[in-house]
Design a protein around this motif. Sequence first.
Motif, PDB file in Angstrom:
ATOM      1  N   ASP A  60     -92.788   0.782-122.677  1.00  0.00           N
ATOM      2  CA  ASP A  60     -92.595  -0.572-122.137  1.00  0.00           C
ATOM      3  C   ASP A  60     -91.489  -0.582-121.097  1.00  0.00           C
ATOM      4  N   ALA A  61     -90.438   0.188-121.376  1.00  0.00           N
ATOM      5  CA  ALA A  61     -89.318   0.256-120.429  1.00  0.00           C
ATOM      6  C   ALA A  61     -89.801   0.808-119.094  1.00  0.00           C
ATOM      7  N   CYS A  62     -90.688   1.802-119.155  1.00  0.00           N
ATOM      8  CA  CYS A  62     -91.229   2.365-117.913  1.00  0.00           C
ATOM      9  C   CYS A  62     -92.091   1.316-117.204  1.00  0.00           C
ATOM     10  N   LEU A  63     -92.960   0.678-117.955  1.00  0.00           N
ATOM     11  CA  LEU A  63     -93.843  -0.309-117.320  1.00  0.00           C
ATOM     12  C   LEU A  63     -93.029  -1.407-116.627  1.00  0.00           C
ATOM     13  N   ASN A  64     -91.861  -1.714-117.197  1.00  0.00           N
ATOM     14  CA  ASN A  64     -91.044  -2.823-116.669  1.00  0.00           C
ATOM     15  C   ASN A  64     -89.820  -2.363-115.891  1.00  0.00           C
ATOM     16  N   PHE A  65     -89.734  -1.061-115.624  1.00  0.00           N
ATOM     17  CA  PHE A  65     -88.484  -0.493-115.087  1.00  0.00           C
ATOM     18  C   PHE A  65     -87.982  -1.232-113.845  1.00  0.00           C
ATOM     19  N   SER A  66     -88.871  -1.512-112.915  1.00  0.00           N
ATOM     20  CA  SER A  66     -88.422  -2.136-111.667  1.00  0.00           C
ATOM     21  C   SER A  66     -87.890  -3.551-111.909  1.00  0.00           C
ATOM     22  N   HIS A  67     -88.239  -4.128-113.053  1.00  0.00           N
ATOM     23  CA  HIS A  67     -87.764  -5.480-113.351  1.00  0.00           C
ATOM     24  C   HIS A  67     -86.487  -5.464-114.184  1.00  0.00           C
ATOM     25  N   ILE A  68     -86.298  -4.401-114.974  1.00  0.00           N
ATOM     26  CA  ILE A  68     -85.126  -4.398-115.867  1.00  0.00           C
ATOM     27  C   ILE A  68     -84.010  -3.483-115.363  1.00  0.00           C
ATOM     28  N   TYR A  69     -84.251  -2.821-114.231  1.00  0.00           N
ATOM     29  CA  TYR A  69     -83.262  -1.865-113.688  1.00  0.00           C
ATOM     30  C   TYR A  69     -81.903  -2.526-113.491  1.00  0.00           C
ATOM     31  N   ARG A  70     -80.835  -1.831-113.920  1.00  0.00           N
ATOM     32  CA  ARG A  70     -79.494  -2.377-113.706  1.00  0.00           C
ATOM     33  C   ARG A  70     -78.579  -1.441-112.942  1.00  0.00           C
ATOM     34  N   LYS A  71     -78.457  -0.215-113.425  1.00  0.00           N
ATOM     35  CA  LYS A  71     -77.475   0.696-112.820  1.00  0.00           C
ATOM     36  C   LYS A  71     -78.069   2.082-112.651  1.00  0.00           C
ATOM     37  N   PRO A  72     -77.557   2.863-111.709  1.00  0.00           N
ATOM     38  CA  PRO A  72     -78.059   4.239-111.588  1.00  0.00           C
ATOM     39  C   PRO A  72     -77.761   5.055-112.843  1.00  0.00           C
ATOM     40  N   GLU A  73     -78.753   5.819-113.286  1.00  0.00           N
ATOM     41  CA  GLU A  73     -78.517   6.692-114.459  1.00  0.00           C
ATOM     42  C   GLU A  73     -79.037   8.088-114.196  1.00  0.00           C
ATOM     43  N   GLY A  74     -79.520   8.345-112.994  1.00  0.00           N
ATOM     44  CA  GLY A  74     -80.067   9.657-112.701  1.00  0.00           C
ATOM     45  C   GLY A  74     -80.276   9.783-111.203  1.00  0.00           C
ATOM     46  N   LEU A  75     -80.934  10.861-110.815  1.00  0.00           N
ATOM     47  CA  LEU A  75     -81.166  11.100-109.387  1.00  0.00           C
ATOM     48  C   LEU A  75     -82.605  10.744-109.008  1.00  0.00           C
ATOM     49  N   TYR A  76     -82.748  10.144-107.866  1.00  0.00           N
ATOM     50  CA  TYR A  76     -84.063   9.860-107.291  1.00  0.00           C
ATOM     51  C   TYR A  76     -84.206  10.717-106.050  1.00  0.00           C
ATOM     52  N   VAL A  77     -85.225  11.552-106.036  1.00  0.00           N
ATOM     53  CA  VAL A  77     -85.450  12.391-104.863  1.00  0.00           C
ATOM     54  C   VAL A  77     -86.838  12.038-104.343  1.00  0.00           C
ATOM     55  N   SER A  78     -86.902  11.556-103.114  1.00  0.00           N
ATOM     56  CA  SER A  78     -88.196  11.070-102.627  1.00  0.00           C
ATOM     57  C   SER A  78     -88.750  11.993-101.545  1.00  0.00           C
ATOM     58  N   ILE A  79     -90.006  11.813-101.269  1.00  0.00           N
ATOM     59  CA  ILE A  79     -90.676  12.623-100.245  1.00  0.00           C
ATOM     60  C   ILE A  79     -89.984  12.431 -98.887  1.00  0.00           C
ATOM     61  N   GLU A  80     -89.329  11.298 -98.716  1.00  0.00           N
ATOM     62  CA  GLU A  80     -88.607  11.059 -97.461  1.00  0.00           C
ATOM     63  C   GLU A  80     -87.343  11.909 -97.354  1.00  0.00           C
ATOM     64  N   ASP A  81     -86.955  12.522 -98.481  1.00  0.00           N
ATOM     65  CA  ASP A  81     -85.786  13.413 -98.462  1.00  0.00           C
ATOM     66  C   ASP A  81     -86.179  14.840 -98.106  1.00  0.00           C
ATOM     67  N   LYS A  82     -87.479  15.075 -97.920  1.00  0.00           N
ATOM     68  CA  LYS A  82     -87.936  16.440 -97.612  1.00  0.00           C
ATOM     69  C   LYS A  82     -87.173  16.962 -96.393  1.00  0.00           C
TER      70      LYS A  82
END
Length: 553
Positions: free
Chosen positions: A97-119
């Motif tokens: 459920d947390a994953c399904l709602n992540f974009s709505h419940i997000y509060r603070k950074p807790e990890g790294l996001y590496v996107s295709i735009e960082d290639k």
Amino acid sequence: MPTRILTPEYVNGIFKGLKISPEPKAEPAHGLTPPALNKSIQYKRCMLQLRSKGDRPLEKYIFLSSLKQYDEEMFYAILMANMPEICPLIYTPTVGDACLNFSHIYRKPEGLYVSIEDKGSIKNVLRVWPHKDKARITVVTDGSRILGLGDLGVNGMPISIGKLSLYIAGAGFKPESTLPICLDLGTNNAKNLDDPLYLGLRRKRVDDKEMDEFMDEFMHAMAEVFPNILVQFEDFSTDHAFHYLERYQNTAKVPVFNDDIQGTGAVVLSGFVNAAKLSSEASGRDLTDHRVLFLGAGSAGVGVAKQVMSFFTLQGLSEEEAKSRIWFIDSQGMITADRPKLQAHKIYFARKDYSGPPLKNLLDIIDYVKPTALVGLSTMRGAFTKEAVEKMAELNPRPIIFPLSNPVSLSECEFKDAIEWTDGKVIFASGSPFLPYTYKGKEYYPGQGNNMYVFPGIGFGGVLSKCKHVTPSMVENASLALAESLTQEERDMGLIYPKLTRVREVSMQIAARVIHVAQEEHVDRNAPLRHMDDEHLLEFARKRSWYPRVPSS
Ligand SMILES: NC(=O)C1=CN([C@@H]2O[C@H](COP(=O)(O)OP(=O)(O)OC[C@H]3O[C@@H](n4cnc5c(N)ncnc54)[C@H](OP(=O)(O)O)[C@@H]3O)[C@@H](O)[C@H]2O)C=CC1
Ligand SMILES: CC(=O)C(=O)O
Ligand SMILES: [Mg+2]
């Protein structure tokens, strides 16, 4: 104010319900906190606030997530003292459920996001992580198959976070040594793309060629920025899961394993070892005569089947004989070698000994195979129907039924039903937790066949041994160590997995075995450990295991 590290004995006390005791005094922040606040009161307040959320698990998840951010040690003390209650809130099923709602419940950074735009500059992104020198274990997902919920894109981040919380609570990794990573290669999930709050890139997934280029750069950069890290791949869609495990497991400069293929394989082999013994005791059937029918032939199903084969080879069967004990069903029916355009990962187990009309219906396939065990990794809620389970009970005095799909809403059958439909005879393990069930005056306990029982120990053993690679034998031995870890009390209760409250001790046993095998296979790099016998390796793992500090007096 004096504080002390929790010893294993102290935490075992907590496990037994002693909670945080003896009564600790106030924290050092004199003047900034109310005079009567101390860790003991804080613990009770946290539990009270958590439980006051009643039957609203997502709210509990958000509460615990905030707690972890402002008082990490309290979060882990609470988690470790209440594993059966808290684990389902920070992991499956609530993490779904947390994953399904992540974009709505997000509060603070807790990890790294590496996107295709960082290639082209992935290294720079990785360098942003504050605890670079301390990072030892990472869970990396691309969000493309989160539990059985499909492509969730960047909303898959809570799975990396949740697994790493279990590395900390389950094996004693230091919190700052863990690194959650979510790769954003786009998403094909229309719901995400249409959601104005969606936090990932608003684009479709990249093609395989571009993903390969990205992954190669990512793995190189990981080894450079985090040379001491062990990489766990998590919840990649099946084709990519196999592909990247194969591509990196022997070649990457950091050790790599895939949790869905190898971790799940290990945990199910372990449960199967114990279940097959119980089933054979009731039927008189030789262990080599078990017949395992899988519903679902994705990364998890095929990974588990490959590992379950070693149950048979360890009994002395050849590889071919072991393979012949296994049948698969996918969305088109029983998998046979004559089916056109069979996907690569299904070919190995495709049956060559069946030439009749295609078998599509589970009941017909059970009639044909006459399995002793039915294993579900299909994401198909309720696929193990009453008729199917009853048929298994007609064929076997103690049928083995493992509905392993996650989260619980996708389980192939419920524990209560499996007990009733088999009149209490079933040997049961599910991917997500079910509560014990009382039937005809007797209490029955479900097993949880979830990779969380093995990945903390595999990772801890791998990191302590400073292994170059995670070898198949390290994974297989993690599984056997788990199977052997059952206490007499647990066996007497009919359990096939240890109680969740013992996960830390079990992880130590797994870790010690993993180190031993890493040494045998010469993939270890921690030379001083080579002089230790098994008992000392276990002691070493226990000593290295982190516990939350709480004030004592
Ligand atoms: N308990 C645990 O520790 C773990 C559990 N899992 C769970 O396993 C599940 C599957 O994961 P994964 O293998 O990666 O996923 P995939 O989506 O790759 O595999 C699902 C498989 O189920 C088959 N399937 C789908 N619908 C049906 C149907 N109606 N009848 C028969 N077969 C069907 C698919 O068939 P086809 O190939 O034809 O599409 C496919 O083979 C997930 O729910 C996941 O949460 C995963 C890892 C660990
Ligand atoms: C448990 C797990 O890894 C999964 O369901 O994917
Ligand atoms: Mg997974």
